[in-house]
Design a protein around this motif. Structure first.
Motif, short mmCIF file in Angstrom:
data_model
loop_
_atom_site.label_atom_id
_atom_site.label_comp_id
_atom_site.label_asym_id
_atom_site.label_seq_id
_atom_site.Cartn_x
_atom_site.Cartn_y
_atom_site.Cartn_z
N GLU A 53 0.81 -1.21 0.00
CA GLU A 53 0.00 0.00 0.00
C GLU A 53 0.85 1.27 0.00
O GLU A 53 0.41 2.30 -0.50
CB GLU A 53 -0.94 -0.01 1.20
CG GLU A 53 -2.02 -1.07 1.08
CD GLU A 53 -2.93 -1.14 2.30
OE1 GLU A 53 -2.79 -0.31 3.22
OE2 GLU A 53 -3.80 -2.04 2.31
N ASN A 54 2.05 1.19 0.54
CA ASN A 54 2.93 2.36 0.59
C ASN A 54 3.96 2.36 -0.53
O ASN A 54 4.92 3.13 -0.49
CB ASN A 54 3.62 2.43 1.95
CG ASN A 54 2.63 2.74 3.04
OD1 ASN A 54 1.84 3.67 2.93
ND2 ASN A 54 2.63 1.94 4.10
N ALA A 55 3.75 1.51 -1.53
CA ALA A 55 4.60 1.45 -2.73
C ALA A 55 6.07 1.22 -2.41
O ALA A 55 6.94 1.74 -3.08
CB ALA A 55 4.41 2.71 -3.57
N GLN A 56 6.33 0.42 -1.40
CA GLN A 56 7.71 0.14 -1.01
C GLN A 56 8.29 -1.07 -1.73
O GLN A 56 9.50 -1.26 -1.72
CB GLN A 56 7.78 -0.09 0.51
CG GLN A 56 7.44 1.14 1.30
CD GLN A 56 7.36 0.87 2.78
OE1 GLN A 56 7.16 -0.26 3.21
NE2 GLN A 56 7.50 1.91 3.57
N ILE A 57 7.42 -1.87 -2.33
CA ILE A 57 7.88 -3.07 -3.04
C ILE A 57 7.12 -3.23 -4.36
O ILE A 57 6.03 -2.70 -4.51
CB ILE A 57 7.71 -4.35 -2.20
CG1 ILE A 57 6.25 -4.53 -1.79
CG2 ILE A 57 8.62 -4.35 -0.99
CD1 ILE A 57 5.95 -5.85 -1.12
N ASP A 58 7.73 -3.95 -5.28
CA ASP A 58 7.07 -4.33 -6.52
C ASP A 58 6.40 -5.68 -6.27
O ASP A 58 7.09 -6.66 -6.00
CB ASP A 58 8.08 -4.48 -7.66
CG ASP A 58 8.64 -3.17 -8.13
OD1 ASP A 58 9.78 -3.18 -8.60
OD2 ASP A 58 7.95 -2.15 -8.05
N PRO A 59 5.08 -5.75 -6.36
CA PRO A 59 4.43 -7.02 -6.11
C PRO A 59 4.65 -8.01 -7.25
O PRO A 59 4.63 -7.63 -8.42
CB PRO A 59 2.95 -6.65 -6.00
CG PRO A 59 2.82 -5.40 -6.77
CD PRO A 59 4.13 -4.68 -6.63
N GLN A 60 4.86 -9.25 -6.89
CA GLN A 60 4.97 -10.31 -7.89
C GLN A 60 3.56 -10.66 -8.36
O GLN A 60 2.58 -10.42 -7.66
CB GLN A 60 5.64 -11.53 -7.30
CG GLN A 60 7.07 -11.31 -6.92
CD GLN A 60 7.73 -12.58 -6.40
OE1 GLN A 60 7.07 -13.59 -6.17
NE2 GLN A 60 9.03 -12.53 -6.22
N LEU A 61 3.47 -11.23 -9.53
CA LEU A 61 2.18 -11.62 -10.08
C LEU A 61 1.45 -12.58 -9.14
O LEU A 61 0.25 -12.45 -8.91
CB LEU A 61 2.34 -12.24 -11.47
CG LEU A 61 1.05 -12.65 -12.17
CD1 LEU A 61 0.09 -11.47 -12.29
CD2 LEU A 61 1.36 -13.23 -13.52
N SER A 62 2.18 -13.52 -8.57
CA SER A 62 1.56 -14.48 -7.65
C SER A 62 0.97 -13.77 -6.43
O SER A 62 -0.09 -14.16 -5.93
CB SER A 62 2.56 -15.55 -7.21
OG SER A 62 3.67 -14.95 -6.56
N THR A 63 1.62 -12.71 -5.97
CA THR A 63 1.10 -11.93 -4.85
C THR A 63 -0.16 -11.18 -5.28
O THR A 63 -1.14 -11.13 -4.53
CB THR A 63 2.15 -10.94 -4.34
OG1 THR A 63 3.30 -11.67 -3.90
CG2 THR A 63 1.62 -10.10 -3.19
N LEU A 64 -0.16 -10.61 -6.47
CA LEU A 64 -1.34 -9.90 -6.95
C LEU A 64 -2.54 -10.85 -7.08
O LEU A 64 -3.67 -10.45 -6.81
CB LEU A 64 -1.05 -9.21 -8.29
CG LEU A 64 -0.11 -8.03 -8.23
CD1 LEU A 64 0.14 -7.48 -9.63
CD2 LEU A 64 -0.64 -6.94 -7.32
N VAL A 65 -2.29 -12.08 -7.47
CA VAL A 65 -3.37 -13.07 -7.57
C VAL A 65 -3.95 -13.34 -6.19
O VAL A 65 -5.17 -13.36 -6.01
CB VAL A 65 -2.87 -14.37 -8.24
CG1 VAL A 65 -3.89 -15.49 -8.12
CG2 VAL A 65 -2.52 -14.11 -9.70
N LYS A 66 -3.10 -13.51 -5.19
CA LYS A 66 -3.56 -13.75 -3.81
C LYS A 66 -4.33 -12.54 -3.28
O LYS A 66 -5.38 -12.69 -2.64
CB LYS A 66 -2.38 -14.04 -2.90
CG LYS A 66 -1.68 -15.34 -3.16
CD LYS A 66 -0.47 -15.46 -2.25
CE LYS A 66 0.34 -16.70 -2.53
NZ LYS A 66 1.51 -16.79 -1.63
N VAL A 67 -3.80 -11.36 -3.54
CA VAL A 67 -4.43 -10.11 -3.08
C VAL A 67 -5.80 -9.96 -3.71
O VAL A 67 -6.79 -9.67 -3.02
CB VAL A 67 -3.51 -8.91 -3.40
CG1 VAL A 67 -4.26 -7.60 -3.30
CG2 VAL A 67 -2.30 -8.92 -2.49
#
Length: 80
Positions: A53-67
């Motif tokens: 939420e604070n744009a501190q990391i680049d989310p991986q695709l697998s994380t975006l799927v879980k989110v």
């Protein structure tokens, strides 16, 4: 000449990271979830939502799927 790979510090990459983080926060709050509840629902580490939420990391695709699954939306809805 091959295209240059975007770097994490590129303004466009940072802008996308910010927009995705804002969208995640917006959807999480609309569901009435705090970050710990959201992390548990998504199956991610409890510190991960704040970093996303604070744009501190680049989310991986697998994380975006879980989110997206935890928020009840499609992955593309995190990007709009």
């Amino acid at each position: 000449m091959p295209a240059r790979k975007p770097q994490p510090t590129d303004p466009l990459v940072q802008e996308v990271r910010i927009r995705v983080g804002q969208r995640i926060r917006e959807l999480r709050l609309a569901k009435g979830m705090n970050q710990d509840e959201f992390a548990a629902a998504a199956g991610i580490h409890r510190t991960h939502p704040g970093k996303l939420e604070n744009a501190q990391i680049d989310p991986q695709l697998s994380t975006l799927v879980k989110v997206a699954s935890a928020l009840g939306v499609r992955v593309d809805e995190l990007l709009t």
